[in-house]
Design a protein around this motif. Structure first.
Motif, short mmCIF file in Angstrom:
data_model
loop_
_atom_site.label_atom_id
_atom_site.label_comp_id
_atom_site.label_asym_id
_atom_site.label_seq_id
_atom_site.Cartn_x
_atom_site.Cartn_y
_atom_site.Cartn_z
N UNK A 138 29.62 2.86 -59.85
CA UNK A 138 29.49 3.39 -61.21
C UNK A 138 29.19 2.27 -62.22
N UNK A 170 31.05 -0.18 -63.11
CA UNK A 170 32.20 -0.69 -63.85
C UNK A 170 32.62 -2.05 -63.34
N UNK A 219 27.77 1.20 -66.55
CA UNK A 219 27.83 2.66 -66.38
C UNK A 219 26.56 3.33 -66.90
N UNK A 220 25.96 2.77 -67.97
CA UNK A 220 24.74 3.37 -68.50
C UNK A 220 23.66 3.43 -67.42
N UNK A 258 24.59 6.03 -64.72
CA UNK A 258 24.32 7.38 -65.20
C UNK A 258 22.83 7.68 -65.14
N UNK A 305 37.28 9.97 -62.58
CA UNK A 305 38.16 8.84 -62.31
C UNK A 305 39.51 9.29 -61.76
N UNK A 326 28.93 10.80 -76.90
CA UNK A 326 28.20 9.75 -76.20
C UNK A 326 26.88 10.20 -75.61
N UNK A 384 25.90 14.94 -67.67
CA UNK A 384 25.09 13.72 -67.75
C UNK A 384 24.01 13.70 -66.68
N UNK A 410 34.30 6.63 -73.90
CA UNK A 410 32.95 6.31 -74.34
C UNK A 410 32.33 5.26 -73.43
N UNK A 411 33.15 4.30 -73.02
CA UNK A 411 32.69 3.23 -72.14
C UNK A 411 32.09 3.81 -70.87
N UNK A 412 32.76 4.81 -70.27
CA UNK A 412 32.25 5.34 -69.00
C UNK A 412 31.03 6.24 -69.20
N UNK A 413 30.67 6.48 -70.45
CA UNK A 413 29.39 7.17 -70.65
C UNK A 413 28.29 6.15 -70.90
N UNK A 414 28.62 4.88 -70.71
CA UNK A 414 27.61 3.84 -70.80
C UNK A 414 27.35 3.37 -72.22
#
Ligand SMILES: Nc1ncnc2c1ncn2[C@@H]1O[C@H](COP(=O)(O)OP(=O)(O)OP(=O)(O)O)[C@@H](O)[C@H]1O
Ligand SMILES: [Mg+2]
Lengths: 507, 312
Positions: A56, A58, A78-79, A82, A90, A108, A160, B188-192
């Motif tokens: 992912x 991270x 993560x961007x 995605x 998680x 987001x 997403x 928000x972080x895990x949405x990039x």
């Protein structure tokens, strides 16, 4: 599914991830086809969450290649993950309680100044209809049950555009009924070509996958097709030895009453949590509380631990009314308490293992020398606990926030089991721990019982309840609907009670 | 004498003063509200406002332009909060301690610079200051007109910021993201998306507004700079954000309550009622303490306020 079946959805080659000296993922390679349900199996700390976090974006692996639908992907954030179609749920919820479901899902995303909430709502409802997820977009997440939160997490990932969905122990917090729902949802996902990586410690769930990859100490032991293997084969691969599920046990001794509830009731925020609970627990006895989560089990244990005060009724611990005692005073009387939410109520993430192990008892002679904490004593006992509970950690100084989920649970168990001289309150003790540890915990619980400790055990795993309890009580909406000696209890009697159907004359 | 206070002309003048007094506090409070919504406390508001007041004054004095003074004050506020943001967001230093340091910096630097610029710090020159700009038609409304629509441009700006920040927080995509950062940055972080960038933006906005609020004190009304002239307004703004539940409209209401008390004590002093003036001066602050005591729970506070975000 016809064109893509040749190219795997995900291909990982030689992935290695280190934390200092520890190799959390060591040269792991695997492939996953579109529409495949692939389980990751391994002991606590084997590296499953680490592997997912690398996928992912991270965490950045030191070495390895990742390909998605045949295209090499650089998953540095993560961007990027995605954008490559990877979604993840998680191990612990990542939601904003004060936001609505809709807000949690859309935050987001989108572009421009305003979000098109109408279109978003439409897409969310479409997704939930398509995959059989029941969610109400306008409810506050704080008001949702644990299961409903899990559906929101899944919709978040699907919204997403996930084509590969990683689910890290989603069923650890779900009731058995909710887990069934989850598998129905996974079937829908598979049917639409979405690949699913599922992490679980529950063998009956693992057996429902297409293929299983087993990790041991960061290394991939092997990937097998599920229908070609048995549970025992998988256990062997995972632990390296067979795990016996049965323990010898003596007849229940007729000990003195250790704990008694008399007409205990509790209402909070307009809801009844406990309704006229009357129950006696003898020394050396285990009472298992069966029931769907949220039917007053948490409050029952919290009332004994002194965390909530009942509105009426009394609770006696070895003959003494504990109604007016503080949490600390109750704990000092030899009561151990394993809370259900380990990170919220059980541990301080920024404290070391040694510190967490003496938390709440640091005043005890054993850990003190004069007014100071006795470093050597705390370290020595921490080392012992780490060894006997096989906590996977670099040492007593490791911060608990860095432990894998199951290993954090072991730290709490070690502390509370040691504290419980007379009474042990256990809420979901085996949540998130691997089968080797379950076996160990069962053994420890029975050992405590032999020592004359009374145990009140809350678990949604009926396997735990049946394997350990001398008597089984069923709770529904704060009430004890029935209590049976173990040999008289079976699913047919307990199941309807758990759903609130009182049988016979009691209506 | 107390009866004098009930005369219409006096009521109008007290309420008009309330609106005027509210201006700098409202600017700072709305800025701080945005910063805190991102999970960052800026306890350095007092020092930032003070530097805003000072640089607006010195800027207007040397350039001869009031508006340039205002711009310089905002830049100064922005820079101070940028330093603060770097300390607490990037370096993750304790937020409260860093904020306190910022106050010392603002206080010391403004006095030092004042002495360096003018040999006789007791007798500093004055600058011109902004005039009121009565709004056509609106200012003719009886009673309300002179209270609300015969004010300075910065006052109109401050009051318009209330609906603007409300719209931003609750109607735009960026507002939703900002609130998410304050509640659960990981979501928000895990949405990039970049958590730190949003916190930086919010904190710097807070600094710009504190600088603007400070500017109002000098080029907006006093026309000169006096050491420590912010006189607790920065602290009051912080209290107001709490009393106002981190929401624009309640923040406005809280600001008006405090400003009204201040305007009232000025008026009472003016007509010479025999109450020790120190008591009157203390009124808004006593009220602030009461407001904090009454607000028992911190409902409305961003869950991660004051807690730096680490990805784990
Ligand atoms: N940030 C970190 N720093 C140091 N060590 C870490 C960090 N994160 C994880 N580890 C270690 O890496 C190992 C693998 O952890 P991981 O969380 O992947 O285990 P897991 O297989 O998911 O276990 P569980 O079933 O208990 O969740 C563990 O020994 C853990 O302590
Ligand atoms: Mg894990």
């Amino acid at each position: 599914m016809t064109t893509t079946s040749a190219t795997p959805r995900l291909a990982v080659r030689h992935l290695t991830k280190r934390f200092g000296a520890l190799i959390a993922n060591d040269d792991v390679s695997l492939t996953i086809a579109p529409g495949e349900l692939h389980c990751l199996l391994g002991e606590n700390g084997a590296g499953k969450s680490t592997f997912s976090a690398c996928l992912y974006g991270l965490l950045q692996p030191e070495a390895g290649e990742i390909e998605i639908d045949g295209v090499t992907a650089e998953l540095t954030s993560p961007a990027k993950a995605i954008a490559s179609g990877i979604g993840m749920v998680h191990q612990h919820f990542v939601l904003v309680p004060s936001f609505t479901v809709l807000e949690n899902i859309v935050v987001g995303t989108g572009s421009g100044l305003r979000l098109d909430m109408t279109a978003a709502r439409g897409r969310i409802l479409d997704l939930s209809r398509q995959f059989g997820l029941e969610i109400a977009p306008d409810r506050l997440v704080a008001d949702l049950s644990v299961g409903e939160k899990q559906w929101v997490e899944i919709v978040k990932a699907l919204y997403l555009g996930a084509r590969l969905l990683i689910l890290d122990e989603p069923t650890a917090v779900l009731t058995p009924q909710e887990s069934e729902r989850l598998f129905a949802i996974i079937q829908q996902l598979k049917a639409s070509g979405i690949a699913v990586i599922l992490i679980s410690h529950k063998m009956n769930e693992v057996m429902r996958s297409d293929r299983v990859s087993v990790l041991r100490k960061g290394r991939l032991v092997g990937t097998v097709t599920t229908k070609d293997v048995t549970r025992d084969d998988l256990t062997m691969m995972m632990v390296g030895r067979p795990v016996a599920q049965v323990h010898a046990r003596s007849k229940p001794g007729a000990g003195e009453t250790a704990l008694s509830f008399t007409g205990v009731s509790l209402a909070k925020g307009g809801r009844t949590h406990l309704k006229n609970v009357t129950l006696d627990l003898a020394a050396g006895e285990i009472i298992g509380i069966a029931g769907v989560a949220g039917n007053g089990q948490d409050e029952l244990l919290e009332a004994v631990a002194g965390l909530v005060r009942p509105d009426s009724g009394s609770i006696h611990l070895r003959g003494e009314d504990i109604g007016a005692l503080s949490v600390h005073d109750i704990a000092r009387r030899g009561v151990g308490y394993v809370p259900s939410d380990r990170f919220r109520d059980g541990l301080v993430s920024d404290f070391s293992i040694a510190e967490n192990l003496i938390l709440g008892q640091h005043w005890d002679e054993r850990w003190r020398s004069g007014p100071f904490l006795d470093e050597t004593a705390t370290r020595r006992s921490a080392e012992q606990a780490i060894a006997s509970y096989s906590v996977m950690a670099s040492g007593p100084d490791m911060l608990c926030g860095r432990l894998s989920g199951g290993n954090a649970q072991k730290v709490i168990l070690a502390r509370e089991f040691a504290k419980a001289r007379h009474l042990l309150l256990c809420n979901q003790p085996t949540r998130g721990v691997d089968i080797g540890v379950i076996e160990f915990v069962h053994g420890e619980l029975l050992r405590k019982r032999e020592e004359g400790c009374a145990i009140l055990l809350v678990s949604e795993e009926l396997e735990d309840i049946f394997a350990l309890s001398d008597r089984i009580a069923v709770m529904f909406r704060g009430e004890i609907l029935g209590i049976f000696p173990r040999h008289e209890a079976d699913i047919a009697r307990i199941g309807p009670l758990m759903a609130g159907h009182a049988h016979g004359a009691a209506a | 004498m107390i009866a004098d206070l009930l005369e219409t002309s006096i009521i109008i003048s007290v309420l008009a003063a309330t609106v005027r007094i509210a201006t700098p506090i409202l600017l700072a409070a709305l800025g701080e509200m945005i910063a805190e919504r991102s999970g960052v406390y800026n306890m350095g508001l007092e020092g930032t406002m003070l530097m805003g007041a000072f640089t607006a004054y010195i800027g207007a004095y040397y350039t001869g332009s009031l508006w340039l003074g205002v711009v310089i004050a905002m830049i100064t506020g922005g820079l101070m909060s940028l330093i603060f943001a770097f300390m607490v967001i990037t370096l993750k230093v304790e937020q409260i301690v860093t904020g306190l340091a910022l106050n010392l910096l603002g206080s010391g630097l403004s006095i030092f610079w004042l002495r360096a610029a003018f040999a006789n710090a007791g007798q500093t020159p004055t600058t011109p200051f902004f005039d009121t700009v009565p709004l056509p038609l609106l200012s003719d409304i009886p009673f309300l007109g002179p209270i609300l629509f015969d004010q300075k441009i910065l006052t109109y700006v401050a009051f318009l910021l209330v609906p603007a920040t409300w719209y931003f927080l609750f109607r735009t995509r960026y507002g939703l993201e900002l609130r998410c950062v304050g509640e659960n940055p990981k979501a928000l972080d895990i949405k990039g998306l970049n958590v730190a960038a949003r916190q930086y933006a919010a904190v710097v906005f807070g600094g710009l507004m504190a600088g603007l609020g400070g500017a109002f004190l000098t080029v907006g009304s006093a026309a000169r700079f006096v050491p420590e002239m912010t006189n607790g307004r920065g602290w009051l703004a912080i209290v107001i954000v709490i009393a106002g539940l981190w929401r624009p409209v309640p923040v406005l209401l809280a600001t008006l309550v405090f400003s009204f008390l201040d305007a009232l004590q000025l008026q009472i002093q003016g007509i010479g009622v025999a109450i020790p003036y120190q008591l009157l001066l203390a009124m808004p602050y006593v009220c602030a303490i009461l407001a904090l005591a009454i607000r028992r729970s911190h409902s409305g506070a961003p869950a991660m306020l004051g807690i730096p975000y680490w990805r784990r």
